[in-house]
Design a protein around this motif. Structure first.
Motif, mmCIF file in Angstrom:
data_model
loop_
_atom_site.group_PDB
_atom_site.id
_atom_site.type_symbol
_atom_site.label_atom_id
_atom_site.label_comp_id
_atom_site.label_asym_id
_atom_site.label_seq_id
_atom_site.Cartn_x
_atom_site.Cartn_y
_atom_site.Cartn_z
ATOM 1 N N TYR A 194 1.231 59.203 12.825
ATOM 2 C CA TYR A 194 0.385 58.353 13.929
ATOM 3 C C TYR A 194 -0.887 57.711 13.576
ATOM 4 N N ASP A 195 -0.753 56.731 13.345
ATOM 5 C CA ASP A 195 -2.053 55.837 12.711
ATOM 6 C C ASP A 195 -3.385 55.990 13.793
ATOM 7 N N TRP A 196 -4.275 56.176 13.214
ATOM 8 C CA TRP A 196 -5.524 56.288 14.036
ATOM 9 C C TRP A 196 -5.761 55.074 14.882
ATOM 10 N N PRO A 202 -6.863 52.661 20.370
ATOM 11 C CA PRO A 202 -6.929 51.183 20.134
ATOM 12 C C PRO A 202 -8.317 50.717 20.363
ATOM 13 N N GLN A 203 -9.156 51.416 21.375
ATOM 14 C CA GLN A 203 -10.504 50.977 21.577
ATOM 15 C C GLN A 203 -11.159 52.095 21.560
ATOM 16 N N LYS A 204 -12.794 52.133 21.319
ATOM 17 C CA LYS A 204 -13.533 52.967 21.210
ATOM 18 C C LYS A 204 -13.413 53.795 22.446
ATOM 19 N N HIS A 207 -10.948 54.908 23.997
ATOM 20 C CA HIS A 207 -9.683 54.891 24.929
ATOM 21 C C HIS A 207 -8.416 55.041 23.970
ATOM 22 N N TYR A 208 -7.925 56.226 24.620
ATOM 23 C CA TYR A 208 -6.865 56.799 23.720
ATOM 24 C C TYR A 208 -5.482 56.481 24.247
ATOM 25 N N ASP A 209 -4.385 56.315 23.362
ATOM 26 C CA ASP A 209 -3.083 56.131 23.958
ATOM 27 C C ASP A 209 -1.939 57.039 22.866
ATOM 28 N N PHE A 210 -1.727 57.931 23.778
ATOM 29 C CA PHE A 210 -0.905 59.070 22.893
ATOM 30 C C PHE A 210 0.783 59.000 23.552
ATOM 31 N N ALA A 260 -10.076 48.938 14.865
ATOM 32 C CA ALA A 260 -10.985 47.849 14.249
ATOM 33 C C ALA A 260 -12.324 47.984 14.766
ATOM 34 N N TYR A 261 -12.814 48.896 15.673
ATOM 35 C CA TYR A 261 -14.239 48.986 16.129
ATOM 36 C C TYR A 261 -14.848 49.821 14.968
ATOM 37 N N LEU A 262 -14.272 50.425 14.089
ATOM 38 C CA LEU A 262 -14.733 51.365 12.946
ATOM 39 C C LEU A 262 -15.370 50.476 12.016
ATOM 40 N N SER A 263 -14.868 49.268 11.913
ATOM 41 C CA SER A 263 -15.343 48.060 10.975
ATOM 42 C C SER A 263 -16.524 47.399 11.288
#
Length: 180
Positions: free
Chosen positions: A30-32, A37-39, A41-44, A79-82
């Protein structure tokens, strides 16, 4: 703990063809990026769906939290990590993919936050067998990174912190760190 064989399906949607009579269950990546998908905000939802599917078949799930990619342009990190708040947060591998700079405390803290949220959600789950932290190898020229300089000591410390954070988040679940 239910030792035995687990079929590795990468990140494929699960179906009956993945189930083997004498296997205990499935290991799936399961990709991080998909899980967060947003800082903050989790989608499990995919994990929940996979657990429900496997429970119907009395099989167990091994979750691999995928942070590393291996093909040109691939990136498992959110994306936010970049962004500038994380010093660029990822480095380019020799394959042209992007992996997290976990030796940077800012990036490592975000990964540990994901582990904590996963543990809150899934540690008590009876069909969750284990959680896996992917391989440990550095696969790029990290010496040129200026904002968060790489050292073996910093990287080792970040790996140890990640393993401890995962175990703290999953006190009732087997935690595995792939090392290479």
């Amino acid at each position: 703990w239910h030792p035995g064989h687990y079929a590795f399906v990468q990140s494929s949607p699960l179906n009956e063809t993945h189930l083997y009579k004498h296997f205990q269950g499935i290991e799936k990546c399961y990709d991080w990026r998909t899980l967060e998908p947003q800082k903050d905000h989790y989608d499990f939802s995919t994990i929940r769906s996979d657990l429900a599917f496997l429970a119907k078949h009395e099989k167990r799930l091994v979750i691999q939290v995928q942070t590393k990619a291996f093909g040109p342009g691939q990136n498992c990190c959110p994306a936010y990590l970049s962004g500038p708040d994380y010093g660029g947060g990822v480095y380019k591998t020799r394959w042209g993919s992007f992996n997290p700079m976990i030796w940077d405390p800012r990036a490592n803290q975000r990964l540990k936050a994901l582990y904590q949220q996963l543990g809150k959600e899934f540690d008590p789950e009876p069909y969750l067998e284990a959680v896996v932290i992917p391989e440990s190898a550095i696969t790029g020229d990290v010496a040129a990174i200026k904002d968060a300089p790489y050292t073996v000591e910093r990287y080792t410390k970040s790996l140890e912190e990640g393993m401890q954070a995962m175990k703290d988040a999953f006190p009732h679940t087997v935690v595995i760190q792939y090392v290479n």
